[in-house]
Motif scaffolding. Structure first.
Motif, PDB file in Angstrom:
ATOM      1  N   GLY A  50       0.818  -1.215   0.000  1.00 46.67           N
ATOM      2  CA  GLY A  50       0.000   0.000   0.000  1.00 46.67           C
ATOM      3  C   GLY A  50       0.848   1.259   0.000  1.00 46.67           C
ATOM      4  N   THR A  51       1.972   1.233   0.766  1.00 41.52           N
ATOM      5  CA  THR A  51       2.867   2.397   0.797  1.00 41.52           C
ATOM      6  C   THR A  51       3.516   2.641  -0.559  1.00 41.52           C
ATOM      7  OG1 THR A  51       3.320   1.962   3.134  1.00 41.52           O
ATOM      8  CG2 THR A  51       4.876   3.370   1.961  1.00 41.52           C
ATOM      9  N   LEU A  52       3.966   1.553  -1.207  1.00 41.50           N
ATOM     10  CA  LEU A  52       4.591   1.695  -2.521  1.00 41.50           C
ATOM     11  C   LEU A  52       3.594   2.187  -3.564  1.00 41.50           C
ATOM     12  CD1 LEU A  52       6.844  -1.512  -2.616  1.00 41.50           C
ATOM     13  CD2 LEU A  52       7.584   0.861  -2.278  1.00 41.50           C
ATOM     14  N   GLY A 111       5.810  -3.785 -12.578  1.00 42.11           N
ATOM     15  CA  GLY A 111       5.080  -4.687 -11.695  1.00 42.11           C
ATOM     16  C   GLY A 111       5.790  -4.899 -10.368  1.00 42.11           C
ATOM     17  N   TRP A 112       5.224  -5.864  -9.610  1.00 47.09           N
ATOM     18  CA  TRP A 112       5.770  -6.144  -8.279  1.00 47.09           C
ATOM     19  C   TRP A 112       6.977  -7.062  -8.383  1.00 47.09           C
ATOM     20  CZ3 TRP A 112       4.135  -3.320  -4.393  1.00 47.09           C
ATOM     21  CH2 TRP A 112       2.853  -2.779  -4.425  1.00 47.09           C
ATOM     22  N   GLY A 113       7.870  -6.896  -7.423  1.00 42.32           N
ATOM     23  CA  GLY A 113       9.039  -7.740  -7.397  1.00 42.32           C
ATOM     24  C   GLY A 113       9.892  -7.444  -6.182  1.00 42.32           C
ATOM     25  N   THR A 114      11.010  -8.141  -6.090  1.00 40.71           N
ATOM     26  CA  THR A 114      11.967  -7.918  -5.018  1.00 40.71           C
ATOM     27  C   THR A 114      13.349  -7.788  -5.627  1.00 40.71           C
ATOM     28  OG1 THR A 114      12.292 -10.298  -4.681  1.00 40.71           O
ATOM     29  CG2 THR A 114      10.626  -9.206  -3.294  1.00 40.71           C
ATOM     30  N   THR A 115      14.189  -7.102  -4.908  1.00 38.05           N
ATOM     31  CA  THR A 115      15.566  -6.951  -5.356  1.00 38.05           C
ATOM     32  C   THR A 115      16.473  -6.948  -4.140  1.00 38.05           C
ATOM     33  OG1 THR A 115      17.093  -5.627  -6.688  1.00 38.05           O
ATOM     34  CG2 THR A 115      15.517  -4.430  -5.324  1.00 38.05           C
ATOM     35  N   THR A 129      16.888  -7.174   1.421  1.00 38.46           N
ATOM     36  CA  THR A 129      15.887  -7.428   0.396  1.00 38.46           C
ATOM     37  C   THR A 129      14.886  -6.280   0.379  1.00 38.46           C
ATOM     38  OG1 THR A 129      16.137  -9.809   0.697  1.00 38.46           O
ATOM     39  CG2 THR A 129      14.148  -9.056  -0.410  1.00 38.46           C
ATOM     40  N   PHE A 130      14.636  -5.765  -0.817  1.00 32.45           N
ATOM     41  CA  PHE A 130      13.694  -4.655  -0.997  1.00 32.45           C
ATOM     42  C   PHE A 130      12.496  -5.145  -1.797  1.00 32.45           C
ATOM     43  CE2 PHE A 130      17.378  -2.448   0.298  1.00 32.45           C
ATOM     44  CZ  PHE A 130      17.042  -1.139   0.661  1.00 32.45           C
ATOM     45  N   THR A 131      11.334  -4.627  -1.434  1.00 39.88           N
ATOM     46  CA  THR A 131      10.124  -4.851  -2.228  1.00 39.88           C
ATOM     47  C   THR A 131       9.944  -3.650  -3.147  1.00 39.88           C
ATOM     48  OG1 THR A 131       9.096  -6.107  -0.439  1.00 39.88           O
ATOM     49  CG2 THR A 131       7.640  -5.249  -2.136  1.00 39.88           C
ATOM     50  N   GLN A 132       9.661  -3.921  -4.417  1.00 38.11           N
ATOM     51  CA  GLN A 132       9.599  -2.826  -5.391  1.00 38.11           C
ATOM     52  C   GLN A 132       8.326  -2.919  -6.217  1.00 38.11           C
ATOM     53  OE1 GLN A 132      13.134  -3.747  -7.798  1.00 38.11           O
ATOM     54  NE2 GLN A 132      11.741  -4.416  -9.451  1.00 38.11           N
ATOM     55  N   LEU A 133       7.990  -1.731  -6.786  1.00 34.76           N
ATOM     56  CA  LEU A 133       6.838  -1.639  -7.690  1.00 34.76           C
ATOM     57  C   LEU A 133       7.274  -0.790  -8.886  1.00 34.76           C
ATOM     58  CD1 LEU A 133       3.883  -1.970  -8.509  1.00 34.76           C
ATOM     59  CD2 LEU A 133       3.349   0.056  -7.088  1.00 34.76           C
ATOM     60  N   GLY A 134       7.216  -1.406 -10.064  1.00 31.25           N
ATOM     61  CA  GLY A 134       7.584  -0.686 -11.287  1.00 31.25           C
ATOM     62  C   GLY A 134       6.346  -0.195 -12.014  1.00 31.25           C
ATOM     63  N   THR A 135       6.352   1.136 -12.408  1.00 30.34           N
ATOM     64  CA  THR A 135       5.209   1.770 -13.083  1.00 30.34           C
ATOM     65  C   THR A 135       5.686   2.393 -14.386  1.00 30.34           C
ATOM     66  OG1 THR A 135       4.227   2.269 -10.940  1.00 30.34           O
ATOM     67  CG2 THR A 135       3.347   3.442 -12.844  1.00 30.34           C
ATOM     68  N   THR A 136       4.992   2.079 -15.477  1.00 34.58           N
ATOM     69  CA  THR A 136       5.335   2.654 -16.786  1.00 34.58           C
ATOM     70  C   THR A 136       4.633   3.995 -16.941  1.00 34.58           C
ATOM     71  OG1 THR A 136       5.580   0.434 -17.726  1.00 34.58           O
ATOM     72  CG2 THR A 136       5.309   2.276 -19.267  1.00 34.58           C
ATOM     73  N   LEU A 137       5.407   5.048 -17.202  1.00 37.27           N
ATOM     74  CA  LEU A 137       4.886   6.407 -17.376  1.00 37.27           C
ATOM     75  C   LEU A 137       4.776   6.738 -18.867  1.00 37.27           C
ATOM     76  CD1 LEU A 137       7.038   8.207 -14.630  1.00 37.27           C
ATOM     77  CD2 LEU A 137       4.716   7.302 -14.429  1.00 37.27           C
ATOM     78  N   PRO A 138       4.064   7.774 -19.212  1.00 34.96           N
ATOM     79  CA  PRO A 138       4.031   8.196 -20.632  1.00 34.96           C
ATOM     80  C   PRO A 138       5.445   8.481 -21.160  1.00 34.96           C
ATOM     81  CG  PRO A 138       2.321   9.313 -19.359  1.00 34.96           C
ATOM     82  CD  PRO A 138       3.176   8.571 -18.373  1.00 34.96           C
ATOM     83  N   ASP A 139       5.581   8.415 -22.435  1.00 38.34           N
ATOM     84  CA  ASP A 139       6.862   8.622 -23.128  1.00 38.34           C
ATOM     85  C   ASP A 139       7.822   7.465 -22.879  1.00 38.34           C
ATOM     86  OD1 ASP A 139       5.842  11.085 -23.979  1.00 38.34           O
ATOM     87  OD2 ASP A 139       6.735  12.150 -22.271  1.00 38.34           O
ATOM     88  N   GLY A 140       7.294   6.298 -22.365  1.00 36.55           N
ATOM     89  CA  GLY A 140       8.145   5.131 -22.216  1.00 36.55           C
ATOM     90  C   GLY A 140       9.032   5.128 -21.000  1.00 36.55           C
ATOM     91  N   LEU A 142      10.173   4.431 -17.174  1.00 36.01           N
ATOM     92  CA  LEU A 142       9.866   3.381 -16.189  1.00 36.01           C
ATOM     93  C   LEU A 142      10.285   3.880 -14.804  1.00 36.01           C
ATOM     94  CD1 LEU A 142       8.912   0.521 -15.445  1.00 36.01           C
ATOM     95  CD2 LEU A 142      11.270  -0.263 -15.868  1.00 36.01           C
ATOM     96  N   LEU A 143       9.280   4.019 -13.930  1.00 36.83           N
ATOM     97  CA  LEU A 143       9.522   4.464 -12.560  1.00 36.83           C
ATOM     98  C   LEU A 143       9.454   3.252 -11.631  1.00 36.83           C
ATOM     99  CD1 LEU A 143       9.766   6.618 -10.284  1.00 36.83           C
ATOM    100  CD2 LEU A 143       7.250   6.769 -10.339  1.00 36.83           C
ATOM    101  N   VAL A 144      10.507   3.046 -10.866  1.00 37.83           N
ATOM    102  CA  VAL A 144      10.555   1.951  -9.893  1.00 37.83           C
ATOM    103  C   VAL A 144      10.730   2.556  -8.501  1.00 37.83           C
ATOM    104  CG1 VAL A 144      11.730  -0.142  -9.121  1.00 37.83           C
ATOM    105  CG2 VAL A 144      11.539   0.369 -11.571  1.00 37.83           C
ATOM    106  N   VAL A 145       9.819   2.197  -7.614  1.00 36.72           N
ATOM    107  CA  VAL A 145       9.879   2.639  -6.222  1.00 36.72           C
ATOM    108  C   VAL A 145      10.080   1.393  -5.352  1.00 36.72           C
ATOM    109  CG1 VAL A 145       8.737   3.862  -4.349  1.00 36.72           C
ATOM    110  CG2 VAL A 145       8.352   4.568  -6.718  1.00 36.72           C
ATOM    111  N   ALA A 146      11.064   1.433  -4.440  1.00 39.30           N
ATOM    112  CA  ALA A 146      11.374   0.275  -3.592  1.00 39.30           C
ATOM    113  C   ALA A 146      11.526   0.728  -2.138  1.00 39.30           C
ATOM    114  CB  ALA A 146      12.651  -0.420  -4.058  1.00 39.30           C
ATOM    115  N   THR A 147      11.215  -0.205  -1.242  1.00 38.49           N
ATOM    116  CA  THR A 147      11.417   0.049   0.184  1.00 38.49           C
ATOM    117  C   THR A 147      11.944  -1.232   0.827  1.00 38.49           C
ATOM    118  OG1 THR A 147      10.375   0.825   2.236  1.00 38.49           O
ATOM    119  CG2 THR A 147       9.070  -0.609   0.839  1.00 38.49           C
ATOM    120  N   ASP A 148      12.741  -1.073   1.878  1.00 41.74           N
ATOM    121  CA  ASP A 148      13.333  -2.269   2.494  1.00 41.74           C
ATOM    122  C   ASP A 148      12.340  -2.922   3.461  1.00 41.74           C
ATOM    123  OD1 ASP A 148      13.479  -1.094   5.114  1.00 41.74           O
ATOM    124  OD2 ASP A 148      15.244   0.006   4.451  1.00 41.74           O
ATOM    125  N   ASN A 149      12.642  -4.181   3.832  1.00 38.03           N
ATOM    126  CA  ASN A 149      11.807  -4.957   4.757  1.00 38.03           C
ATOM    127  C   ASN A 149      12.452  -5.084   6.138  1.00 38.03           C
ATOM    128  OD1 ASN A 149       9.934  -5.524   2.657  1.00 38.03           O
ATOM    129  ND2 ASN A 149      11.242  -7.201   1.946  1.00 38.03           N
TER     130      ASN A 149
END
Length: 456
Positions: A50-52, A111-115, A129-140, A142-149
């Motif tokens: 939810g935070t991501l 999409g969702w993933g871990t890194t 280990t970080f949980t991440q969420l990748g979002t595709t923005l206009p103009d191609g 790619l925004l990835v937001v991650a937070t640690d566990n």
């Protein structure tokens, strides 16, 4: 001597029960830990996602309003906010070139993933280990937001540690409590075993002390003491029979022996002497049978045959059987029996008791006496009486007439060995009834009172 529980409290039933409870506590603690850990893990995953999602939506809005530069400024501002950065970012163009962020290149995916990110902390290389969420923005873009566990894992670690220590403390407390209770239980059992030793050594008056620890143990002690009381009564009855035989049958046996010696020494057959010896033998056999009957009753054997007895019908039958006998002896027998009176008991013994009372009144009263057989019922007792209008007995003698072989001077010319009322007393005692001779205006009254259970 009884074997004492010298193995110690660690091998006592109380300690084994405490050990079983400790195992139950430990199992319950493990199940609780697994359940709580699963719930917290699920909650942490939902909260992290939810935070991501919220952070990604905010940054996407910044991009729509301010463009690429505004998005980069927002990410940089969010990263520098607070003492520690909550999020890490990655912004790449359609060619995969990094425009902003410090996430590794492998994290650039939608999409969702871990890194996993390696970091140096206090001179040591650690991997988080970080949980991440990748979002595709206009103009191609790619925004990835991650937070640690880290916080979630730290919470899980503390929870596991707390639960383990709590379960261990509860288990140790249960074992210690079992040890203490085992010692107390053994001390109480030692007192019981000491009482058993005294009983085995011949102290018939000793009884088991209360164990405690609950009503079931107290009930067991009461039942064992009742058994000991019953056995003691049986032994006392046997001892009393032996004493009575030794003291009260010596005279008739001596007379019989002397008569047989005279017949032997005379060398002649004396039919009258033979008949007298046979009569004495018959009387002795009857006396022995009565004594054995009393001993059996006082030992409680008849209680096994207890049923619901219609005492009204029983006394009516005895009255009808003895009415002509009373008339032949110039007596008047009257019945005053309440109807529908039931008691718990042995019908044959109750019939013997009532019969003995009526026969005693017929034999030991002068002609013209009125004998009344009475049966009454109240809320608490069932009372049966046999009273007569004869000469009665002195008040000082009333406590003695229920003893074996006891006969009043006025009754020594009649047949009998003085066992009729002794058998009455034994049967009454077997049925938990009280027997006494109350004051009467005329004659003698023998009263038997049975306890009555109130209707359910």
């Amino acid at each position: 001597m009884t074997n004492r529980l010298s193995s110690g409290p660690l091998r006592s039933a109380a300690f084994r029960f405490a050990l079983l409870l400790a195992l139950v506590f430990a199992t319950g603690t493990g199940l609780l830990l697994a359940t709580v850990e699963r719930q917290i893990g699920r909650y942490a995953v939902e909260a992290t996602r939810g935070t991501l999602q919220t952070e990604s939506i905010i940054l996407a809005g910044e991009y729509r309003e301010l463009g690429r530069s505004g998005l980069i400024d927002a990410m940089d501002r969010h990263r520098r906010a607070g003492d520690e950065a909550q999020f890490r970012y990655s912004l790449t163009d359609p060619t995969g070139a990094r425009l902003f962020g410090d996430l590794p290149p492998a994290s650039a995916r939608a999409g969702w993933g871990t890194t996993a990110i390696a970091e140096h902390e206090n001179g040591f290389l650690t991997q988080e280990t970080f949980t991440q969420l990748g979002t595709t923005l206009p103009d191609g873009l790619l925004l990835v937001v991650a937070t640690d566990n880290f916080d979630v894992n730290q919470l899980r670690t503390q929870l596991v540690r707390f639960t383990l220590f709590s379960g261990l403390a509860i288990t140790l407390f249960a074992l210690f409590g079992g040890y203490v209770i085992g010692r107390v239980f053994l001390r109480r059992l030692d007192r019981v075993n000491s009482a058993v030793d005294l009983i085995v050594d011949g102290n018939r008056t000793e009884r088991l002390p209360a164990i405690g620890f609950g009503p079931e143990f107290d009930s067991l002690t009461r039942n064992l003491n009742r058994m000991l009381d019953r056995n003691a009564a049986a032994m006392e009855a046997l001892r009393q029979v032996s004493t009575d035989i030794a003291h009260d049958l010596r005279t008739p046996l001596t007379r019989l022996h002397q008569g047989l010696e005279r017949m032997r020494d005379s060398g002649t057959s004396d039919p009258a002497g033979v008949d007298d010896a046979l009569d004495q033998t018959t009387g002795l056999l009857a006396t022995f049978q009565a004594l054995l009957r009393i001993g059996t009753v006082e030992g409680g054997v008849g209680r096994r045959r207890f049923t619901q007895v219609d005492l009204s019908e029983l006394m009516d039958r005895i009255y009808q059987a003895y009415q002509p006998v009373a008339e032949d002896a110039d007596h008047t027998l009257i019945a005053d029996h309440a109807e529908g009176v039931f008691v718990e008991g042995d019908e044959a013994l109750l019939a013997q008791m009532i019969t003995n009372l009526i026969e005693n009144a017929i034999v030991h009263t002068p002609g013209g006496t009125t004998i009344t057989s009475s049966l009454q019922i109240s809320d608490t007792t069932v009372t049966t009486e046999v009273r007569d209008t004869g000469t009665g007995i002195p008040a000082v003698e009333r406590c003695n007439v229920f003893r074996r072989f006891y006969r009043l001077d006025a009754s020594r010319h009649t047949e009998g060995a003085g066992l009729g009322l002794a058998l009455v007393a034994a049967i009454a005692g077997l049925h938990g009834a009280e027997h006494d001779i109350p004051d009467a205006a005329q004659g003698l009254c023998v009263r038997i009172r049975f306890p009555r259970r109130p209707a359910a």
